[in-house]
Design a protein around this motif. Structure first.
Motif, PDB file in Angstrom:
ATOM      1  N   ASN B 176       1.211  -1.407  -0.109  1.00 22.37           N
ATOM      2  CA  ASN B 176      -0.167  -0.374   0.092  1.00 22.37           C
ATOM      3  C   ASN B 176       0.760   1.267   0.007  1.00 22.37           C
ATOM      4  OD1 ASN B 176      -0.887   1.988   2.250  1.00 22.37           O
ATOM      5  ND2 ASN B 176       0.801  -0.079   2.985  1.00 22.37           N
ATOM      6  N   ASP B 177       0.486   2.361  -0.241  1.00 23.15           N
ATOM      7  CA  ASP B 177       0.692   3.262  -0.592  1.00 23.15           C
ATOM      8  C   ASP B 177       0.303   4.456   0.842  1.00 23.15           C
ATOM      9  OD1 ASP B 177      -1.148   3.639  -1.541  1.00 23.15           O
ATOM     10  OD2 ASP B 177      -0.816   4.551  -3.297  1.00 23.15           O
ATOM     11  N   ALA B 181       2.928   4.116   5.255  1.00 22.95           N
ATOM     12  CA  ALA B 181       4.436   3.216   4.755  1.00 22.95           C
ATOM     13  C   ALA B 181       5.493   3.974   4.062  1.00 22.95           C
ATOM     14  CB  ALA B 181       3.115   2.488   4.027  1.00 22.95           C
ATOM     15  N   ARG B 182       4.764   5.722   3.678  1.00 23.21           N
ATOM     16  CA  ARG B 182       5.748   5.727   2.955  1.00 23.21           C
ATOM     17  C   ARG B 182       6.754   6.824   3.296  1.00 23.21           C
ATOM     18  NH1 ARG B 182       2.716  10.468   0.171  1.00 23.21           N
ATOM     19  NH2 ARG B 182       5.039  10.915  -0.543  1.00 23.21           N
ATOM     20  N   ASP B 185       9.854   4.047   4.636  1.00 31.05           N
ATOM     21  CA  ASP B 185      10.464   3.669   4.065  1.00 31.05           C
ATOM     22  C   ASP B 185      11.543   4.548   3.938  1.00 31.05           C
ATOM     23  OD1 ASP B 185       9.113   1.505   2.420  1.00 31.05           O
ATOM     24  OD2 ASP B 185       8.724   2.170   1.160  1.00 31.05           O
ATOM     25  N   HIS B 188      13.865   3.947   7.312  1.00 31.90           N
ATOM     26  CA  HIS B 188      14.619   2.912   7.543  1.00 31.90           C
ATOM     27  C   HIS B 188      15.781   2.840   6.967  1.00 31.90           C
ATOM     28  CE1 HIS B 188      11.072  -0.992   7.449  1.00 31.90           C
ATOM     29  NE2 HIS B 188      11.919  -0.526   8.560  1.00 31.90           N
TER      30      HIS B 188
END
Lengths: 577, 577
Positions: B176-177, B181-182, B185, B188
């Motif tokens: 999913n976006d 979630a973005r 990323d 990380h």
């Protein structure tokens, strides 16, 4: 945009997987994806597809070992060579403190180490060297110097994760403006979570409190049990190196269930020890042999070091953590079958091959022994005035530890020359070699056990000037001049002949060979140290510490003798009163 | 340049000092300097001079309490008001997640909260709200929206220490976006140590693994014991809120000695509960009453929360740590005599005074209830076609938890009107109030226990649109229109009269009063909720959660009904087949 988590790269079936919180092994299949653990499946179901299936054969899976206090230079090889070899020791992350190279080559040396560390199969991180040089130009001459500004610059570079051992522990607890004191002031304001690593042997009570007050919360040095207790009582994170893995200490840890508050570390490992006894794995085995449960020893060599360094992404076998792991045949012997970094095999006992490769730091730092060769005159001790007896100062070597004490020996002066060879002493010289002034300081040692010949080294903590010690001028000159010829090394001469040598042409500190080949050379050097009679249990190491200005009590640097506790510089000899 | 450490600002003599590693009290004198502990002197010597000497009277000194998962907004006061009050609860550091204000006022609301938090006597840190709005405009209408870019901006602002609870836990484990979630990323790659906080009730096995795979390693939601075990097994850091402090859970923690792996947290605390039962201190007392040793409960409300948040500078009474501490009369009752932040007293039971002050967020967000008043027509449910019986959808309230289930009730349609008053149901309305379209969604509830009157609120998770529920149109209109008049509040109307109300004019969420005065208002509101018959053990809270789209299973938002598990939007009624 996250990923399709219904598909794994790899599954390893039929494992006994180490669970960190429970400190137990449990049967499971382990799914990996993009270098991380995805799922630890205890039901052996088939919930996810995986591209590759591997039979775990019932082996024991533990997190990759993490050593957060060590110096690669002690193994006399480059980071690339070191890490390639030590995958077999189960290492997947190290934090190395490169103050040896920094003392010779400064910040460029550190950057070259970082660069070499990038060519390795696992994560080779670094600590910022905090005391380079360990004292100052009045007391010793180093090649490199790391200022507060250098430290601040390094702190923001990739691969740097903490401030390395603060060694000026007596100085820094009083008001002072040392480079590291200034750096710590900056860090306190900007980033109170940044790990500051300590080195404070013998410090207790109020002095220890003052050291902690600065925000330095770890220590890896050697202590008696009372000193160790004080560290735990004061909330320090303790790093236990080989000398601290004793029955008494292990019993104390077990009794108090102090596993969360310490980790095992290696500090310094010479190449022959590395090949023979292993690295961090060897220390873990030693702890197990002293009665620590393997499951507990694993905890303190994987989970706790990760925690200390804020490495939230590793140290545990659990979904989302880096797939850094080791497979064992047997838990109690910690017999390592294979090592994986980010899900990729970096060591397998069945396919591993001997390494005879050549390594360097991009060709840099191969001309750092900037001394002319020595001659007999350089070793003569000229005494003004009439013939008489004087009190000559010597370092007394202790064969059980690296402490040196002062002794005074009455020696005869004849025709302005000190007749030292009538006595059971070795003459010593430390020679500035970083291209400043080539100054030569002379001294004496007793109690080394050396009966003949001489040993010399360009690897000599921490400034790594040249050091030589021997029973006669011929061997002293032969040994030291061979070190200069090699542009670095450790050499033993006896009866005028080179008995053994190891070349350390990179910064006068590191071999260009693999760990195996370096160890083979080193074994010969250590044997030659034994043969000339050097009695210390770790004689080569002891020799290289005779100029180290942060351990008690009398040391010899290129500027002469130094009382390391009071920082006074006594003369080589004095008149008898 | 460090300081003269032979001189302290303060010494407190004759204390029983909590030692974290030993989880024991020990007699000592404690020296403080510049807001930090300097020396814990167990010998009662006089090694350092101190400007001020304080008699500790044998009291128990523990580190200041640290709550790392909570929402100040739940206490219906500003951060300034909250922190001033809760010094008495032993708090010295909190991490508050301001997603309530963010849902109304967006990033400006968060910044205003941070700003208000700076006017407090202790460290009021914040988590980045990760799901604002919790779903999207299709499912509910929020006033504010926090994008990935906003989160990245916030991450670098002072006072922000982690990513707050990721609540779209079913969505985010599939590709999913979503904004969060973005964001994850980015984190990380850039900073794998950054704490990502989770919210994942009921998630187990592979689904839990997928959530963890994203690097989200904590959870504070309510679980049964099997779910809790899975969290520990998978290396999560568990945050135990009041509902999890049960005999079963406490026994499990004790049996496994899991103190290092969890902390107590409060999550949501209404003002009357705060005044009556305390805050984090109240939860610690509850754990002690269930058999946990006080010394162990203290550990998990001071040391472990600090560790989870990378707060290396606090959570332990040891040299160099912040002098954040609490003095107790008695350990087992945790009776708090005084609280100190950075060495300064911020609460003393003998001098504390009632607070009747007024607080705001610099005058901002006091016009956020942008709805016209409602009239009878707004509440009418028009049904096309002929007179018949239809299946009407209603939320079944569970008096023991905040779950709602779907029920279908057969109701008569007469002259296009649904005759709901013949049934034992409440009519509900959720009204868009952020100035978009004033859309009104109607629905029903059963099993609330409400027998008469109506309740209404502008505080209604998570979008904080207006919510109203009642037995007759008159009280429904009276209650909701009074909320609009107040520009925010919670109101109960019965027999056409306002029975109780609390004004929440800041964002429609927060009172301008002190905690004491807000609690006094709130007690009346809760009593009125009881009086109209609302049975739930925490009825006001339950009411404000009836529009929350992240808990199971049927909810009502301003866009209508929502199945929160499948994210389908069922109609208010359907034909009988």
């Amino acid at each position: 945009m996250n990923k399709n988590l219904n598909h794994a790269d790899k599954v390893i079936r039929d494992l006994n997987v180490y669970n960190t919180y429970f400190r137990q092994f449990r049967k499971a299949d382990v799914y990996l994806k993009d270098g991380k653990f995805l799922y630890i499946d205890k039901k052996s179901g088939n919930e996810i597809n995986a591209d590759i299936e591997i039979d775990g054969k019932g082996r024991y899976m533990i997190p990759g070992l993490i050593d957060i206090h060590m110096h690669i230079e002690s193994s006399l090889v480059t980071p690339e060579s070191f890490c390639r070899y030590t995958a077999r020791n189960g290492l997947t992350t190290i934090v190395s403190e490169p103050h040896e190279i920094a003392n010779v080559c400064g910040i460029d040396g550190i950057r070259a180490m970082i660069d070499s560390g990038r060519k390795t199969p696992y994560d080779c991180y670094y600590a910022i060297p905090s005391n380079v040089p360990i004292t100052g130009p009045k007391y010793e001459t180093s090649g490199g110097r790391i200022t507060c500004e250098d430290m601040l610059e390094l702190k923001d570079e990739e691969g740097i994760v903490c401030l390395g051992e603060v060694m000026n522990y007596r100085e820094i607890i009083e008001e002072n403006d040392s480079e590291v004191a200034r750096f710590i002031d900056f860090v306190h304001d900007d980033e109170p979570d940044y790990p500051l690593e300590g080195h404070c042997p013998e410090l207790i009570d109020l002095d220890l409190a003052k050291f902690l007050y600065l925000g330095i919360h770890s220590d890896h040095t050697t202590h008696d049990l009372e000193e160790l207790k004080q560290r735990f009582e004061n909330g320090m994170f303790v790093q236990l190196q080989d000398s601290m893995v004793t029955q008494e200490v292990i019993d104390y840890i077990i009794e108090n269930d102090f596993y969360p508050y310490f980790s095992f570390v290696t500090d310094d490992t010479f190449p022959d020890i590395l090949v023979k006894r292993g690295h961090l794995d060897g220390i873990v085995r030693k702890a197990i042999s002293l009665g620590m449960k393997a499951e507990d020893a694993i905890y303190s060599s994987t989970y706790t070091p990760a925690l200390r360094m804020n490495f939230r992404d590793r140290g545990v076998i659990a979904p989302g953590r880096l797939a850094d792991f080791v497979l064992l045949d047997d838990v109690d012997t910690l017999h390592i079958v294979s090592t994986y970094k980010k899900g990729e095999c970096i060591y397998d006992q069945e396919t591993v091959q001997k390494d005879h490769g050549s390594y360097d730091l991009n060709g840099q730092f191969e001309d750092t022994v900037r001394s002319r060769k020595l001659n007999e005159d350089d070793l003569k001790i000229f005494v003004e005035g009439q013939d008489r007896i004087v009190n000559v100062r010597a370092m007394k070597i202790n064969p059980n530890n690296n402490r040196t004490d002062e002794v005074l020996i009455q020696m005869e002066v004849k025709d302005h020359e000190l007749l030292w060879k009538d006595h059971d002493v070795c003459e010593m010289a430390v020679i500035e070699r970083h291209g400043r002034d080539n100054h030569i300081a002379l001294g004496f040692s007793v109690n080394s056990g050396i009966e003949k010949g001489a040993c010399a080294s360009s690897y000599a903590h921490d400034s790594h000037d040249l050091i030589v010690m021997g029973r006669n001028e011929k061997d002293i000159l032969n040994a030291i001049n061979r070190v200069i010829e090699l542009q670095g090394g450790i050499v033993v001469s006896c009866d005028g002949k080179i008995k053994a040598e190891i070349a350390l042409p990179i910064g006068g500190l590191l071999s260009k060979k693999s760990v195996e080949d370096t160890a083979a050379d080193f074994v010969k050097v250590r044997k030659a140290f034994d043969e000339i009679g050097y009695l210390h249990f770790n004689n080569v190491m002891n020799f290289t510490l005779l100029s180290l200005t942060c351990i008690p009590t009398l040391k010899l640097t290129d500027r002469g003798y130094l009382y390391t506790v009071t920082m006074q510089q006594p003369l080589l000899f004095e008149e008898i009163k």
